[in-house]
Design a protein around this motif. Structure first.
Motif: not given
Length: 137
Positions: A25, A105, A109, A121, A124, A126-128, A132-133, A136
């Motif tokens: 991320i 994590e 973030k 990192y 996946e 937990d991404v909001d 931004k990713v 991968k």
């Protein structure tokens, strides 16, 4: 005895399903993508810049974290003991300091989201929208 063997086998077969899908991320103002080699170079002190030329600030999860283990397995090819030895040498020779540690994590973030050039990192799932990713593995 058969019951125990069954549960042991069932646990071994399901364990890969429990493994996290790690993603790299970045801060929303950073680059939209990065390569595996660029991430590796940032985490092994070979580079200090993101692909867009911005100064990178990598963040690391604590030793023993499953997502950290998966990240380093896929990106740097090193385990916790190898990383500890690597960073001890880097610090001793004055070549660099290890990435800043995020305690969880969620903290990772938050730190990436609030730091220009931040990279980290997480799992996946937990991404909001706060990050931004960018890769991968």
């Amino acid at each position: 005895m058969k019951k125990y063997v069954f549960f042991l086998l069932a646990g071994l077969l399901c364990s890969p399903l429990l493994q996290a899908d790690v993603v790299i991320i970045g801060n929303p103002a950073g680059p939209d993508s990065i390569t595996n080699n660029q991430v590796r170079d940032l985490y092994l002190n070979r580079s200090k810049e993101l692909p867009n030329g911005q100064k990178a600030t990598p963040f690391e999860l604590p030793e023993g974290n499953q997502v950290r283990a998966q990240f380093h397995d896929k990106i740097t090819g090193r385990n916790d003991a190898q990383l500890k030895a690597f960073w001890s040498k880097q610090v001793f020779t004055g070549r660099g300091q290890p990435p800043q540690e995020a305690g969880s994590e969620a903290a990772m973030k938050a730190q990436v989201a609030s730091t220009p050039g931040g990279i980290g990192y997480i799992d996946e799932t937990d991404v909001d929208s706060s990050v931004k990713v960018i890769f991968k593995p």
